[in-house]
Scaffold this active site. Sequence first.
Site, PDB file in Angstrom:
ATOM      1  N   LYS A 181     -24.389 -43.564  79.909  1.00 41.67           N
ATOM      2  CA  LYS A 181     -24.157 -42.188  80.146  1.00 41.67           C
ATOM      3  C   LYS A 181     -24.330 -42.061  78.595  1.00 41.67           C
ATOM      4  O   LYS A 181     -23.535 -42.049  77.608  1.00 41.67           O
ATOM      5  CB  LYS A 181     -22.831 -41.535  80.445  1.00 41.67           C
ATOM      6  CG  LYS A 181     -22.791 -40.099  80.865  1.00 41.67           C
ATOM      7  CD  LYS A 181     -23.325 -39.002  79.939  1.00 41.67           C
ATOM      8  CE  LYS A 181     -22.076 -38.960  79.008  1.00 41.67           C
ATOM      9  NZ  LYS A 181     -22.547 -37.900  77.730  1.00 41.67           N
ATOM     10  N   GLU A 256     -13.812 -48.459  71.643  1.00 41.76           N
ATOM     11  CA  GLU A 256     -14.255 -48.738  70.220  1.00 41.76           C
ATOM     12  C   GLU A 256     -14.006 -47.373  69.872  1.00 41.76           C
ATOM     13  O   GLU A 256     -14.994 -46.563  70.087  1.00 41.76           O
ATOM     14  CB  GLU A 256     -15.553 -49.308  70.102  1.00 41.76           C
ATOM     15  CG  GLU A 256     -15.550 -50.777  70.735  1.00 41.76           C
ATOM     16  CD  GLU A 256     -16.767 -51.549  70.371  1.00 41.76           C
ATOM     17  OE1 GLU A 256     -17.697 -50.927  69.870  1.00 41.76           O
ATOM     18  OE2 GLU A 256     -16.586 -52.725  70.743  1.00 41.76           O
ATOM     19  N   CYS A 289     -18.048 -44.657  62.171  1.00 41.75           N
ATOM     20  CA  CYS A 289     -16.684 -44.771  62.409  1.00 41.75           C
ATOM     21  C   CYS A 289     -15.900 -45.833  61.469  1.00 41.75           C
ATOM     22  O   CYS A 289     -14.921 -45.559  61.108  1.00 41.75           O
ATOM     23  CB  CYS A 289     -16.859 -45.475  63.969  1.00 41.75           C
ATOM     24  SG  CYS A 289     -17.651 -46.804  63.773  1.00 41.75           S
ATOM     25  N   GLU A 386      -9.533 -38.529  61.302  1.00 43.04           N
ATOM     26  CA  GLU A 386     -10.696 -38.731  61.091  1.00 43.04           C
ATOM     27  C   GLU A 386     -11.579 -37.355  60.849  1.00 43.04           C
ATOM     28  O   GLU A 386     -11.502 -36.563  61.840  1.00 43.04           O
ATOM     29  CB  GLU A 386     -11.281 -39.493  62.211  1.00 43.04           C
ATOM     30  CG  GLU A 386     -12.750 -40.063  61.914  1.00 43.04           C
ATOM     31  CD  GLU A 386     -13.266 -40.701  63.317  1.00 43.04           C
ATOM     32  OE1 GLU A 386     -13.049 -40.059  64.366  1.00 43.04           O
ATOM     33  OE2 GLU A 386     -13.773 -41.922  63.237  1.00 43.04           O
TER      34      GLU A 386
HETATM   35  P1  NAD Z   1     -16.653 -38.122  71.904  1.00 45.17           P
HETATM   36  O1  NAD Z   1     -15.476 -39.000  72.205  1.00 45.17           O
HETATM   37  O2  NAD Z   1     -16.490 -36.900  71.871  1.00 45.17           O
HETATM   38  O3  NAD Z   1     -17.882 -38.518  72.939  1.00 45.17           O
HETATM   39  C1  NAD Z   1     -18.413 -40.197  73.294  1.00 45.17           C
HETATM   40  C2  NAD Z   1     -19.180 -40.068  74.518  1.00 45.17           C
HETATM   41  O4  NAD Z   1     -18.147 -39.580  75.458  1.00 45.17           O
HETATM   42  C3  NAD Z   1     -20.062 -39.093  74.912  1.00 45.17           C
HETATM   43  O5  NAD Z   1     -21.033 -39.782  75.446  1.00 45.17           O
HETATM   44  C4  NAD Z   1     -19.529 -38.004  75.760  1.00 45.17           C
HETATM   45  O6  NAD Z   1     -20.423 -37.367  76.388  1.00 45.17           O
HETATM   46  C5  NAD Z   1     -18.590 -38.884  76.554  1.00 45.17           C
HETATM   47  N1  NAD Z   1     -17.320 -38.188  77.011  1.00 45.17           N
HETATM   48  C6  NAD Z   1     -16.782 -37.096  76.420  1.00 45.17           C
HETATM   49  N2  NAD Z   1     -15.666 -36.571  77.300  1.00 45.17           N
HETATM   50  C7  NAD Z   1     -15.764 -37.600  78.375  1.00 45.17           C
HETATM   51  C8  NAD Z   1     -15.023 -37.671  79.526  1.00 45.17           C
HETATM   52  N3  NAD Z   1     -13.966 -36.853  79.891  1.00 45.17           N
HETATM   53  N4  NAD Z   1     -15.083 -38.537  80.340  1.00 45.17           N
HETATM   54  C9  NAD Z   1     -16.149 -39.467  80.057  1.00 45.17           C
HETATM   55  N5  NAD Z   1     -17.023 -39.461  79.026  1.00 45.17           N
HETATM   56  C10 NAD Z   1     -16.785 -38.522  78.213  1.00 45.17           C
HETATM   57  O7  NAD Z   1     -17.051 -38.971  70.574  1.00 45.17           O
HETATM   58  P2  NAD Z   1     -18.305 -38.490  69.524  1.00 45.17           P
HETATM   59  O8  NAD Z   1     -17.874 -37.045  68.934  1.00 45.17           O
HETATM   60  O9  NAD Z   1     -19.353 -38.156  70.415  1.00 45.17           O
HETATM   61  O10 NAD Z   1     -18.111 -39.773  68.741  1.00 45.17           O
HETATM   62  C11 NAD Z   1     -17.728 -39.543  67.441  1.00 45.17           C
HETATM   63  C12 NAD Z   1     -16.254 -40.461  67.699  1.00 45.17           C
HETATM   64  O11 NAD Z   1     -16.937 -41.805  68.057  1.00 45.17           O
HETATM   65  C13 NAD Z   1     -15.634 -40.671  66.268  1.00 45.17           C
HETATM   66  O12 NAD Z   1     -14.407 -40.706  66.485  1.00 45.17           O
HETATM   67  C14 NAD Z   1     -16.044 -42.171  65.806  1.00 45.17           C
HETATM   68  O13 NAD Z   1     -15.363 -42.727  64.916  1.00 45.17           O
HETATM   69  C15 NAD Z   1     -16.337 -42.925  66.990  1.00 45.17           C
HETATM   70  N6  NAD Z   1     -17.128 -43.897  66.926  1.00 45.17           N
HETATM   71  C16 NAD Z   1     -16.398 -45.193  67.078  1.00 45.17           C
HETATM   72  C17 NAD Z   1     -17.314 -46.527  66.877  1.00 45.17           C
HETATM   73  C18 NAD Z   1     -16.692 -47.593  67.175  1.00 45.17           C
HETATM   74  O14 NAD Z   1     -17.568 -48.847  67.258  1.00 45.17           O
HETATM   75  N7  NAD Z   1     -15.163 -47.876  66.832  1.00 45.17           N
HETATM   76  C19 NAD Z   1     -18.611 -46.214  66.897  1.00 45.17           C
HETATM   77  C20 NAD Z   1     -19.255 -44.972  66.689  1.00 45.17           C
HETATM   78  C21 NAD Z   1     -18.502 -43.747  66.899  1.00 45.17           C
END
Ligand code: NAD
Length: 486
Positions: A181, A256, A289, A386
Amino acid sequence: MAGNIAKIAGVEVSTDHWIGGRRVSSPRRFADLSPVDGSHLADVAAGGKAEVDQAVAAARKAFPAWAALGPKGRLPYLKKFAEGIKARVNELAAVETMDNGSLLMGNVHRVVPRAAQNIEFFADWALTLEGHSIDSPEVVNHVRYDPAGVAALITPWNAPLMLTTWKVGPALAAGNTVVVKPPEWAPLTCSLMADIAHAAGVPAGVLNVVQGIGEEAGDALVNHPDVDRISFTGSTDTAKIIGQAAARSITPMSAELGGKSPFIICADADLDTAAQTVAGQYMNAGQVCLAGTRIMVEKKIEEQFLEKVRNASIHMIVGDPRDKDTRVGPLIHKEHFERVAGFVERAKADGAIPLWGGSRANYGELYFEPTMFAHVSPELEIAQREVFGPVLTWQSFSSDDEAVSLANNTKYGLAGTLFCGNEKRAMNIASQVTAGTLWVNCFFVRDLAAPFGGARDSGIGREGGTWSFDFYSDIKNISVRKGSLT
Ligand code: NAD
C-alpha cells in the site's frame, strides 16, 4: 499500457492498482499533486476493502508456488527485477522527484540504485539461510526459514520506492507474497515497480499494489484476517493504530517510525566535516526520519562551530529539486507545510530564536528556509517532537554526561550522530545514547547487512540482513534424535 495512465516527466505511469498480475481500476480516485510546482500529476485509484480482499486473495493463491521455488529458484526472478530497476533509473528518479519533491540528482545517484540493491542483496542473502543446523549432544537441530505467507507492506512518501523495496526485497526473497500500500502523497514509483517486477517475470499475484488512502486501503489491509506479516514504515501515531489491528489478530508487526535524533559534536572532532554534515541534515528538506535534528555542541567550541555551520547552511540553494545546484527542495504537501510552519511559529512563541531561516522561502508555496533555533530548552515542543522539515535546534553541553542526558531526553530512539576525535570517549558516549543506529564521524551510512530500526517510540523490531529474514520467516527447528533415522 492499458487502463488509466498518467504521463509524468515523459514517463507513462499506471494510476490503477496491480492485483493478480493485471491492472485493476477503482471508480473512486484521489488527486496526486506535485510538490515541485503544485501541478496535478494524476487521479489515482482509491482502493478500499474490496480491492484489498482481491489483492490478498491473489497473494494467497500465488504463495504456495512462489514459496516452493526456494531461494535458488526465486533468485533469477529477483535479479531480473533488480536489473529492471537499474535499467530505468532515470525514469524512476524523474517520477519520484515530481511526486515527492526529493532532489533529482540524489534519486539518480543514490536512492533509485539503492532500490535495486534492496532487491538483489536480499535475494543473495536468502541463499545463506539454507542448511543451518545446531549440534546438541542428543539431537541435531535443523533450522528452517519457512516463508510466513502474505506480507502487508505500508510505506511513507519521503522515499517511497527505496523504502518499499527495502521491504519487498526480503519479503519476496524469503518466499512470501506481498500486498503493497504506497503512500497517497507519492504513489507513482510503486506503480512503476509493479510493471518492472512483471517484466522480470515475477509471477502473477506474488507482488500486488493497492493504491489508496491510509485510513481506508491501509486500514483494510492491516485488518485483513489472511495477512501473516505487517511491515510498516511511517509515523508513530499511525503505528499505534496499526498495532491495535496487529494485536487483535496476533500478526507479527515490524515498525520503522519517526525520530528526533541527536547530533553531538565534541570539541576534539573534525569540525569542518562535522559542520558540513550538520548542514546536510537539511537534505530532502529535512523530511528524513534519520535526520539528526537536535544539534548538541560542546560549549568550548560553540561560537567557532556555529560560524562553520552557518556558513555551510545559509548559502544552500532552496529551489526546484530538478536543478542540480538545488540543495533544499519543497515540503511534500500544503498540509505538511502548515504542520512544519506551525512548529516554527510555536517555537518562536516559546522563546526559541531562529539563528537563520524560520519562514517560507522565496522560491514557492511549499518551500521552507533551512532553519536553526537557539535558546532551546530541552522540554520545548521544538526539542521534543518530530518536525519532519528543514528545522534544527541548537543546544550546548559542558560534560559528556550532560550530552548523553540531553541526547536521551525525548521519547524517540531512531538514530544518533556523534563527531568526536577520541575512541574511548566516542564509544563511551555512543554506547549510552538510546538509538537503533549511532553514527560516529559519519552519517547515513547504511549497510544492508546491518540491523536497522528504532528504540522506544521509533519502532518495533529490526530489519536488515538476517533480521529481515527473522521477521519475514516462520523459523522452525526440526530436532532429530541422533542415529534415529536411516
Ligand atoms: P504516516 O504514518 O502518515 O503514513 C505512512 C503510511 O501509512 C502511508 O502509506 C499511509 O497511507 C498509511 N496509513 C495511514 N493511516 C493508516 C491506517 N490507519 N492504517 C494503515 N495504514 C495507514 O506517515 P507519513 O507522514 O507518510 O511519513 C512520515 C513519517 O514516517 C515520519 O514520522 C518519518 O519519521 C517516518 N519514517 C520513518 C522511517 C524509518 O525507517 N524509521 C523512514 C521514513 C519515514
